[in-house]
Design a protein around this motif. Structure first.
Motif, PDB file in Angstrom:
ATOM      1  N   ARG A   1     -87.985 -33.969 -48.887  1.00 29.29           N
ATOM      2  CA  ARG A   1     -87.373 -34.018 -47.557  1.00 29.29           C
ATOM      3  C   ARG A   1     -86.207 -33.048 -47.466  1.00 29.29           C
ATOM      4  N   LYS A   2     -85.342 -33.086 -48.455  1.00 29.94           N
ATOM      5  CA  LYS A   2     -84.186 -32.194 -48.462  1.00 29.94           C
ATOM      6  C   LYS A   2     -84.627 -30.740 -48.584  1.00 29.94           C
ATOM      7  N   GLY A   3     -85.641 -30.493 -49.413  1.00 28.88           N
ATOM      8  CA  GLY A   3     -86.166 -29.134 -49.559  1.00 28.88           C
ATOM      9  C   GLY A   3     -86.770 -28.598 -48.273  1.00 28.88           C
ATOM     10  N   SER A   4     -87.270 -29.507 -47.433  1.00 31.18           N
ATOM     11  CA  SER A   4     -87.849 -29.120 -46.140  1.00 31.18           C
ATOM     12  C   SER A   4     -86.803 -29.139 -45.031  1.00 31.18           C
ATOM     13  N   GLN A   5     -85.569 -29.456 -45.388  1.00 31.02           N
ATOM     14  CA  GLN A   5     -84.454 -29.542 -44.451  1.00 31.02           C
ATOM     15  C   GLN A   5     -84.757 -30.498 -43.299  1.00 31.02           C
ATOM     16  N   ILE A   6     -85.262 -31.667 -43.669  1.00 28.54           N
ATOM     17  CA  ILE A   6     -85.556 -32.730 -42.715  1.00 28.54           C
ATOM     18  C   ILE A   6     -84.567 -33.850 -42.982  1.00 28.54           C
ATOM     19  N   THR A   7     -83.991 -34.404 -41.934  1.00 32.13           N
ATOM     20  CA  THR A   7     -83.053 -35.512 -42.106  1.00 32.13           C
ATOM     21  C   THR A   7     -83.830 -36.814 -42.240  1.00 32.13           C
ATOM     22  N   GLN A   8     -83.140 -37.836 -42.722  1.00 34.38           N
ATOM     23  CA  GLN A   8     -83.765 -39.149 -42.799  1.00 34.38           C
ATOM     24  C   GLN A   8     -84.134 -39.646 -41.399  1.00 34.38           C
ATOM     25  N   VAL A   9     -83.303 -39.342 -40.429  1.00 38.40           N
ATOM     26  CA  VAL A   9     -83.572 -39.758 -39.049  1.00 38.40           C
ATOM     27  C   VAL A   9     -84.846 -39.084 -38.532  1.00 38.40           C
ATOM     28  N   GLN A  10     -84.986 -37.776 -38.786  1.00 40.52           N
ATOM     29  CA  GLN A  10     -86.185 -37.065 -38.345  1.00 40.52           C
ATOM     30  C   GLN A  10     -87.437 -37.622 -39.019  1.00 40.52           C
ATOM     31  N   LEU A  11     -87.343 -37.878 -40.313  1.00 39.12           N
ATOM     32  CA  LEU A  11     -88.481 -38.420 -41.040  1.00 39.12           C
ATOM     33  C   LEU A  11     -88.826 -39.814 -40.522  1.00 39.12           C
ATOM     34  N   ALA A  12     -87.813 -40.607 -40.250  1.00 37.45           N
ATOM     35  CA  ALA A  12     -88.034 -41.956 -39.715  1.00 37.45           C
ATOM     36  C   ALA A  12     -88.754 -41.891 -38.371  1.00 37.45           C
ATOM     37  N   GLN A  13     -88.347 -40.970 -37.512  1.00 46.09           N
ATOM     38  CA  GLN A  13     -89.005 -40.825 -36.205  1.00 46.09           C
ATOM     39  C   GLN A  13     -90.472 -40.446 -36.381  1.00 46.09           C
ATOM     40  N   THR A  14     -90.746 -39.530 -37.295  1.00 44.89           N
ATOM     41  CA  THR A  14     -92.121 -39.101 -37.542  1.00 44.89           C
ATOM     42  C   THR A  14     -92.976 -40.258 -38.045  1.00 44.89           C
ATOM     43  N   LEU A  15     -92.408 -41.074 -38.924  1.00 45.49           N
ATOM     44  CA  LEU A  15     -93.154 -42.184 -39.521  1.00 45.49           C
ATOM     45  C   LEU A  15     -93.177 -43.430 -38.637  1.00 45.49           C
ATOM     46  N   GLY A  16     -92.328 -43.439 -37.604  1.00 42.23           N
ATOM     47  CA  GLY A  16     -92.262 -44.611 -36.738  1.00 42.23           C
ATOM     48  C   GLY A  16     -91.545 -45.785 -37.368  1.00 42.23           C
ATOM     49  N   VAL A  17     -90.549 -45.473 -38.206  1.00 42.24           N
ATOM     50  CA  VAL A  17     -89.742 -46.508 -38.850  1.00 42.24           C
ATOM     51  C   VAL A  17     -88.271 -46.195 -38.591  1.00 42.24           C
ATOM     52  N   SER A  18     -87.389 -47.045 -39.050  1.00 39.74           N
ATOM     53  CA  SER A  18     -85.958 -46.815 -38.876  1.00 39.74           C
ATOM     54  C   SER A  18     -85.406 -45.935 -40.005  1.00 39.74           C
ATOM     55  N   GLN A  19     -84.242 -45.351 -39.762  1.00 42.12           N
ATOM     56  CA  GLN A  19     -83.581 -44.542 -40.803  1.00 42.12           C
ATOM     57  C   GLN A  19     -83.240 -45.380 -42.021  1.00 42.12           C
TER      58      GLN A  19
END
Length: 120
Positions: free
Chosen positions: A22-40
């Motif tokens: 995630r960090k290597g892709s420069q994605i935040t936890q919030v962005q990843l959470a939105q993509t997965l449909g879960v909370s940060q």
């Protein structure tokens, strides 16, 4: 449902791998959470190995992080194999690609010169 020590260790390692990708892709936890449909906080719990990542989320998670599911879960990627040995040309290409870039350029120059002579 109780979780074994091996499973706990698996999810801790998986979580660390998710965080690294995630960090290597420069994605935040919030962005990843939105993509997965879960909370940060859920993504944070995944990364810390405190919560199990659902199997159904692995393909989307892998695509989002630019990895294969195998890479994500720590399994070596298996290349699609054809029957029989690789053709000799492919074996040479693989060996050439392992050379330092300067030597690769030299080999390419020789090949290009030979092909240019054939074209005359």
């Amino acid at each position: 449902m109780a979780i074994s020590q091996d499973e706990r260790e698996f999810f801790v390692v998986l979580g660390a791998r998710i965080a690294q990708l995630r960090k290597g892709s420069q994605i935040t936890q919030v962005q990843l959470a939105q993509t997965l449909g879960v909370s940060q906080p859920t993504v944070n719990a995944y990364e810390l190995g405190q919560r199990r990542v659902p199997v159904s989320a692995l393909p989307l998670l892998a695509r989002t992080l630019g990895a294969s599911v195998e890479e994500l879960i720590g399994e070596p990627q298996t290349a699609a194999r054809k029957r029989g040995p690789a053709p000799k040309l492919m074996q040479h290409v693989e060996r050439i690609s392992a050379l330092p870039k300067t030597q690769q350029r030299t080999v390419m120059n020789v090949i290009e010169a030979m092909l240019a002579q054939q074209g005359r």
